[in-house]
Design a protein around this motif. Structure first.
Motif, PDB file in Angstrom:
ATOM      1  N   ARG A 180       0.837  -1.214   0.000  1.00 54.68           N
ATOM      2  CA  ARG A 180       0.000   0.000   0.000  1.00 54.68           C
ATOM      3  C   ARG A 180       0.861   1.249   0.000  1.00 54.68           C
ATOM      4  O   ARG A 180       0.540   2.240  -0.672  1.00 54.68           O
ATOM      5  CB  ARG A 180      -0.914   0.015   1.231  1.00 54.68           C
ATOM      6  N   LYS A 235       2.298   1.850  -3.488  1.00 57.41           N
ATOM      7  CA  LYS A 235       1.262   2.406  -4.368  1.00 57.41           C
ATOM      8  C   LYS A 235       1.017   3.880  -4.072  1.00 57.41           C
ATOM      9  O   LYS A 235       0.893   4.694  -4.987  1.00 57.41           O
ATOM     10  CB  LYS A 235      -0.055   1.635  -4.208  1.00 57.41           C
ATOM     11  N   SER A 236       0.937   4.224  -2.796  1.00 56.84           N
ATOM     12  CA  SER A 236       0.673   5.617  -2.420  1.00 56.84           C
ATOM     13  C   SER A 236       1.829   6.533  -2.807  1.00 56.84           C
ATOM     14  O   SER A 236       1.611   7.674  -3.204  1.00 56.84           O
ATOM     15  CB  SER A 236       0.414   5.727  -0.916  1.00 56.84           C
ATOM     16  N   LEU A 265       3.915   6.005  -5.369  1.00 55.14           N
ATOM     17  CA  LEU A 265       3.888   6.116  -6.826  1.00 55.14           C
ATOM     18  C   LEU A 265       2.752   7.017  -7.314  1.00 55.14           C
ATOM     19  O   LEU A 265       2.887   7.689  -8.337  1.00 55.14           O
ATOM     20  CB  LEU A 265       3.782   4.734  -7.471  1.00 55.14           C
ATOM     21  N   ARG A 266       1.643   7.031  -6.603  1.00 57.86           N
ATOM     22  CA  ARG A 266       0.511   7.898  -6.971  1.00 57.86           C
ATOM     23  C   ARG A 266       0.701   9.335  -6.502  1.00 57.86           C
ATOM     24  O   ARG A 266      -0.098  10.201  -6.829  1.00 57.86           O
ATOM     25  CB  ARG A 266      -0.770   7.349  -6.372  1.00 57.86           C
ATOM     26  N   GLY A 267       1.729   9.575  -5.676  1.00 52.88           N
ATOM     27  CA  GLY A 267       1.979  10.912  -5.180  1.00 52.88           C
ATOM     28  C   GLY A 267       1.148  11.296  -3.971  1.00 52.88           C
ATOM     29  O   GLY A 267       1.130  12.450  -3.558  1.00 52.88           O
ATOM     30  N   GLN A 268       0.465  10.320  -3.374  1.00 50.64           N
ATOM     31  CA  GLN A 268      -0.382  10.591  -2.217  1.00 50.64           C
ATOM     32  C   GLN A 268       0.424  10.673  -0.929  1.00 50.64           C
ATOM     33  O   GLN A 268       0.132  11.489  -0.062  1.00 50.64           O
ATOM     34  CB  GLN A 268      -1.448   9.498  -2.074  1.00 50.64           C
ATOM     35  N   TYR A 269       1.419   9.807  -0.790  1.00 52.79           N
ATOM     36  CA  TYR A 269       2.208   9.731   0.439  1.00 52.79           C
ATOM     37  C   TYR A 269       3.563  10.372   0.202  1.00 52.79           C
ATOM     38  O   TYR A 269       4.319   9.945  -0.666  1.00 52.79           O
ATOM     39  CB  TYR A 269       2.368   8.270   0.878  1.00 52.79           C
ATOM     40  N   LYS A 270       3.864  11.393   0.975  1.00 51.35           N
ATOM     41  CA  LYS A 270       5.114  12.139   0.801  1.00 51.35           C
ATOM     42  C   LYS A 270       6.199  11.726   1.797  1.00 51.35           C
ATOM     43  O   LYS A 270       7.268  12.298   1.810  1.00 51.35           O
ATOM     44  CB  LYS A 270       4.856  13.645   0.981  1.00 51.35           C
ATOM     45  N   ARG A 314      -4.650  10.399   6.719  1.00 58.08           N
ATOM     46  CA  ARG A 314      -3.986  10.658   5.438  1.00 58.08           C
ATOM     47  C   ARG A 314      -3.872  12.144   5.099  1.00 58.08           C
ATOM     48  O   ARG A 314      -4.382  12.602   4.085  1.00 58.08           O
ATOM     49  CB  ARG A 314      -4.694   9.930   4.303  1.00 58.08           C
ATOM     50  N   THR A 366      -2.529  15.496   3.529  1.00 58.39           N
ATOM     51  CA  THR A 366      -1.843  15.667   2.243  1.00 58.39           C
ATOM     52  C   THR A 366      -0.589  16.517   2.379  1.00 58.39           C
ATOM     53  O   THR A 366       0.218  16.545   1.461  1.00 58.39           O
ATOM     54  CB  THR A 366      -2.782  16.302   1.222  1.00 58.39           C
TER      55      THR A 366
END
Length: 120
Positions: A37, A40-41, A43-48, A110, A112
Motif C-alpha cells: 500500500r 502504491k501511495s 507512486l501515486r503521489g499521495q504519500y510524501k 492521510r 496531504t
C-alpha cells in the motif's frame, strides 16, 4: 563483516524491532502488510513520507541482489555474501521504518501536507 559493523547492524535491527513493540505503534506484521500500500501511495503521489528516489534505490537494491553480477563475487567465501546481506538488511530497515510511518499516516487520516512542505 568486521566486529563493529556486525554490532552496528545488530543494533539497528534491534532498534527497529523494539519500535514495533512500543504501545500504539504498528507491529511488525502490520508494517509488512502495509509495504505494498505504501509503494502504491508513493507512486501515486499521495504519500510524501518516502521519496521516489528512496523507492528507486530500493528497486535497484532488489535488482543488485538477484543479479548474477556483483561488486564482490559470491565465489569469495565471506565477502561475497556480506555485501548482499548488508544491502538486504539496509533495505529491510528502510522498509520497516517507512512502513511504520506510513501506517501512522494512514491512522492519522492521510493528511496531504508534510511538515516542512510549503502550502499554497
Amino acid at each position: 563483516m568486521d566486529r563493529k559493523r556486525r554490532a552496528a547492524a545488530a543494533g539497528q535491527a534491534w532498534q527497529i524491532y523494539s519500535e514495533t513493540l512500543e504501545p500504539d505503534a504498528p507491529g511488525l506484521w502490520e508494517r509488512v502488510r502495509a509495504v505494498p500500500r505504501m509503494i502504491k501511495s508513493v507512486l501515486r503521489g499521495q504519500y510524501k513520507g518516502m521519496s521516489l528516489r528512496t523507492l528507486g534505490l530500493l528497486a535497484l537494491g532488489v535488482v543488485y541482489i538477484v543479479s548474477p553480477i556483483d561488486a564482490v563475487p559470491d565465489v569469495i567465501p565471506v565477502a561475497g555474501i556480506a555485501d548482499d546481506t548488508g544491502l538486504a538488511l539496509w533495505m529491510a530497515s528502510v522498509l520497516v521504518r517507512s512502513a511504520g510511518d506510513f501506517v501512522a499516516w494512514e491512522r492519522g487520516g492521510r493528511p496531504t501536507a508534510v511538515v516542512g512542505d510549503p502550502i499554497d
